[in-house]
Design a protein around this motif. Structure first.
Motif, PDB file in Angstrom:
ATOM      1  N   ALA A  74       0.863  -1.183  -0.023  1.00 39.45           N
ATOM      2  CA  ALA A  74      -0.038   0.161  -0.045  1.00 39.45           C
ATOM      3  C   ALA A  74       0.860   1.104  -0.204  1.00 39.45           C
ATOM      4  N   ALA A  75       1.855   1.250   0.721  1.00 38.76           N
ATOM      5  CA  ALA A  75       2.794   2.313   0.857  1.00 38.76           C
ATOM      6  C   ALA A  75       3.528   2.646  -0.634  1.00 38.76           C
ATOM      7  N   LEU A  76       4.035   1.545  -1.195  1.00 37.22           N
ATOM      8  CA  LEU A  76       4.526   1.807  -2.581  1.00 37.22           C
ATOM      9  C   LEU A  76       3.501   2.317  -3.601  1.00 37.22           C
ATOM     10  N   ALA A  77       2.410   1.619  -3.618  1.00 39.96           N
ATOM     11  CA  ALA A  77       1.139   2.151  -4.313  1.00 39.96           C
ATOM     12  C   ALA A  77       0.890   3.627  -4.293  1.00 39.96           C
ATOM     13  N   ALA A  78       1.011   3.940  -3.060  1.00 44.08           N
ATOM     14  CA  ALA A  78       0.461   5.344  -2.704  1.00 44.08           C
ATOM     15  C   ALA A  78       1.643   6.300  -3.149  1.00 44.08           C
ATOM     16  N   ALA A  79       3.062   5.696  -2.961  1.00 43.04           N
ATOM     17  CA  ALA A  79       3.890   6.733  -3.469  1.00 43.04           C
ATOM     18  C   ALA A  79       4.083   7.003  -4.933  1.00 43.04           C
ATOM     19  N   ALA A  80       3.801   5.947  -5.513  1.00 46.34           N
ATOM     20  CA  ALA A  80       3.594   5.801  -7.082  1.00 46.34           C
ATOM     21  C   ALA A  80       2.562   6.735  -7.440  1.00 46.34           C
ATOM     22  N   ILE A  81       1.392   6.589  -6.929  1.00 45.77           N
ATOM     23  CA  ILE A  81       0.336   7.429  -7.355  1.00 45.77           C
ATOM     24  C   ILE A  81       0.720   8.912  -7.056  1.00 45.77           C
ATOM     25  N   MET A  82       1.044   9.258  -5.754  1.00 47.10           N
ATOM     26  CA  MET A  82       1.045  10.730  -5.614  1.00 47.10           C
ATOM     27  C   MET A  82       2.638  11.210  -6.097  1.00 47.10           C
ATOM     28  N   GLU A  83       3.472  10.457  -6.118  1.00 47.54           N
ATOM     29  CA  GLU A  83       4.625  11.234  -7.115  1.00 47.54           C
ATOM     30  C   GLU A  83       4.175  11.538  -8.710  1.00 47.54           C
ATOM     31  N   GLN A  84       3.111  10.851  -9.210  1.00 51.39           N
ATOM     32  CA  GLN A  84       2.577  11.337 -10.518  1.00 51.39           C
ATOM     33  C   GLN A  84       1.664  12.727 -10.260  1.00 51.39           C
ATOM     34  N   HIS A  85       1.626  13.151  -8.908  1.00 49.53           N
ATOM     35  CA  HIS A  85       0.904  14.370  -8.795  1.00 49.53           C
ATOM     36  C   HIS A  85       1.785  15.379  -7.923  1.00 49.53           C
ATOM     37  N   ARG A  86       3.071  15.005  -8.282  1.00 48.83           N
ATOM     38  CA  ARG A  86       4.238  15.861  -7.713  1.00 48.83           C
ATOM     39  C   ARG A  86       4.469  15.738  -6.098  1.00 48.83           C
ATOM     40  N   PHE A  87       4.171  14.723  -5.521  1.00 49.73           N
ATOM     41  CA  PHE A  87       4.441  14.668  -4.060  1.00 49.73           C
ATOM     42  C   PHE A  87       5.827  13.533  -4.259  1.00 49.73           C
ATOM     43  N   PRO A  88       6.857  13.811  -3.478  1.00 47.82           N
ATOM     44  CA  PRO A  88       7.972  13.051  -3.346  1.00 47.82           C
ATOM     45  C   PRO A  88       7.577  11.604  -2.567  1.00 47.82           C
ATOM     46  N   PRO A  89       8.297  10.572  -3.372  1.00 45.33           N
ATOM     47  CA  PRO A  89       7.914   9.431  -2.921  1.00 45.33           C
ATOM     48  C   PRO A  89       8.494   8.733  -1.421  1.00 45.33           C
ATOM     49  N   LEU A  90       8.108   9.628  -0.437  1.00 48.49           N
ATOM     50  CA  LEU A  90       8.692   9.256   0.766  1.00 48.49           C
ATOM     51  C   LEU A  90       8.008   8.249   1.733  1.00 48.49           C
ATOM     52  N   VAL A  91       8.566   7.288   2.330  1.00 47.00           N
ATOM     53  CA  VAL A  91       7.903   6.389   3.136  1.00 47.00           C
ATOM     54  C   VAL A  91       8.413   6.521   4.572  1.00 47.00           C
ATOM     55  N   LEU A  92       7.721   6.232   5.784  1.00 42.53           N
ATOM     56  CA  LEU A  92       8.149   6.007   7.024  1.00 42.53           C
ATOM     57  C   LEU A  92       8.013   4.733   7.403  1.00 42.53           C
ATOM     58  N   SER A  93       9.266   4.211   8.063  1.00 37.84           N
ATOM     59  CA  SER A  93       9.597   2.788   8.368  1.00 37.84           C
ATOM     60  C   SER A  93       9.620   2.801   9.731  1.00 37.84           C
ATOM     61  N   PHE A  94       8.694   1.678  10.441  1.00 40.41           N
ATOM     62  CA  PHE A  94       8.713   1.865  11.778  1.00 40.41           C
ATOM     63  C   PHE A  94       9.357   0.317  12.233  1.00 40.41           C
ATOM     64  N   GLU A  95      10.257   0.559  13.228  1.00 41.17           N
ATOM     65  CA  GLU A  95      10.882  -0.863  13.839  1.00 41.17           C
ATOM     66  C   GLU A  95      10.117  -1.248  15.016  1.00 41.17           C
TER      67      GLU A  95
END
Length: 236
Positions: A74-95
């Motif tokens: 889901a995070a990768l899908a959101a990043a790919a979609i929002m990058e097309q709308h000019r948002f940087p493809p940033l993810v936050l990872s929790f340990e």
């Protein structure tokens, strides 16, 4: 055009969308989902990928093709979609202390940092863009992360463009390199007081014993959550 600029983190200025060889179905999804809330709603409607046929790590293309996603997909899908709308493809990872980590897509608007996420846990979905820093956003997940064994111990914000030419957006194969990169990435410690976590765990256990499902309505800060999937909203 969405705005996500003026952040102390590098790489949060609006980006030039990469030219991608999208299928018609993929283009329709991107053209329809212009905002983070729209993407969250789309992911909410997808069944959670429980990986019954074996572990997967699908790209945006794989999520569209199969119509299901787990948290990192889901995070990768959101990043790919929002990058097309000019948002940087940033993810936050929790340990997590029990090694059951979680990954969300994060973004910044003029009102603050927010997130898009999918999970089997109600409290680990998206947040509205109302947090001053990524750390403040990460802290909003602390209580929701506590269950019988889990608890956040660290977080990291990563720009997926560090992967260079690796095709995390549209690969037809499992993109395991993304998972390994996040596992190897240095995380910042985020460890609340042990006494506070112990109290949260006792409360969680009591609720689970009494109701038979994971809580969400007693969590603090729910006014900053994005809408939940219907599967959770129906629960009392």
């Amino acid at each position: 055009m969405p705005t996500s600029a003026r952040s102390p983190l590098p790489g949060t200025d609006p980006v030039e969308p990469p030219a991608l060889p999208l299928t018609r179905a993929e283009r329709l999804v991107i053209d329809r989902l212009h905002t983070p809330l729209a993407v969250q709603g789309w992911l909410n409607a997808l069944p959670y990928n429980s990986e019954k046929g074996g572990e997967t790590l699908r790209s945006f293309r794989g999520v569209v093709r199969t119509g299901t996603a787990h948290c990192l997909e889901a995070a990768l899908a959101a990043a790919a979609i929002m990058e097309q709308h000019r948002f940087p493809p940033l993810v936050l990872s929790f340990e997590s202390i029990d090694l059951l980590d979680h990954v969300i897509f994060v973004y910044r608007t003029p009102t603050g940092w927010g997130s898009i996420a999918r999970s089997r846990d109600p409290g680990l979905h998206g947040r509205l863009p109302l947090f001053a820093t990524p750390r403040a956003l990460a802290l909003s997940y602390v209580e929701s992360y506590v269950d019988l064994t889990g608890g956040i111990k660290a977080y990291a914000v990563v720009d997926l463009r560090v992967l260079g030419n690796y095709d995390w957006r549209l690969s037809d194969k499992n993109v395991w390199k993304v998972e390994q990169m996040l596992l190897d990435w240095p995380h910042r410690r985020l460890v609340p007081a042990r006494r506070k976590i112990d109290a949260m765990r006792r409360r969680y256990r009591r609720f689970l014993d009494e109701h038979g499902f994971k809580p969400w309505k007693y969590y603090k800060g729910r006014e900053r959550w994005a809408p939940l999937p219907a599967e959770f909203a129906r629960r009392g």
